[in-house]
Design an enzyme around this catalytic site. Sequence first.
Site, PDB file in Angstrom:
ATOM      1  N   LYS A 182       6.486  -3.685   5.433  1.00 18.00           N
ATOM      2  CA  LYS A 182       6.450  -2.286   5.020  1.00 18.00           C
ATOM      3  C   LYS A 182       6.497  -1.365   6.224  1.00 18.00           C
ATOM      4  O   LYS A 182       7.247  -0.379   6.256  1.00 18.00           O
ATOM      5  CB  LYS A 182       5.192  -2.006   4.207  1.00 18.00           C
ATOM      6  N   ASP A 222       5.255   2.450  -0.299  1.00 18.93           N
ATOM      7  CA  ASP A 222       3.855   2.865  -0.229  1.00 18.93           C
ATOM      8  C   ASP A 222       3.362   3.154  -1.642  1.00 18.93           C
ATOM      9  O   ASP A 222       4.041   2.870  -2.630  1.00 18.93           O
ATOM     10  CB  ASP A 222       3.685   4.076   0.693  1.00 18.93           C
TER      11      ASP A 222
END
Length: 216
Positions: free
Chosen positions: A126, A144
Amino acid sequence: MITPRDFFEIVPKNLNMDVRSELYSVNEFTFAVAVILSAQATDKKVNEVTPALFRVAPTPQKMLELGIDGLKKHIRVISFFNNKAKNIIALAERLKEIPTNKDNFVFPQKYHDRAELIKLPGIGQKTANVITNVLWGAPNIGVDTHVFRLSHRYGWVSDSANTPEKVEVELLKKIPKKYHAITNHVMVLFGRYTCTALRPKCATCPLAKICDCKLF
């Protein structure tokens, strides 16, 4: 029904697309540090501490000079600051030999490849997605809380997409490729300020006429 094509044709016209991230940074190293700090913390909270931190430690070399105890003093209000401090110092150690022009750190070209970037301490998929997307425009999607929530709210991903990694895989298939480079930026800002979790601003939403989401 909100389709990805409708979303990415309409929403960007209502956002400031000149700002690629709301995280404060002064160069590429500090942006990476800010992204690491933002894990399970809000950008607002991270931005409260990073201006002072980056004034004294804007490069890997200066971060190492500050040391882990000095770093912790700056970031102790951030969640999981002990572990994040260890990762940031380890990252600085790996990058310390890279030359800088004063305080302007730039990642070598090889780290523009997500697979190489992930090899650095503190940088998972991420984090790497956000860094490569924001700094170099790579078509990677950092999932997110906002991207995860909106993806499910709009029905773009399946119920079984219950991790950021699974959501990213499905989004890359669902969203037309021409929008991949702006997906993270647009969805984060829209989720943060308009299509919020609890009290979405439907009255002023540019998608209101085509939205049939059941929010509660």
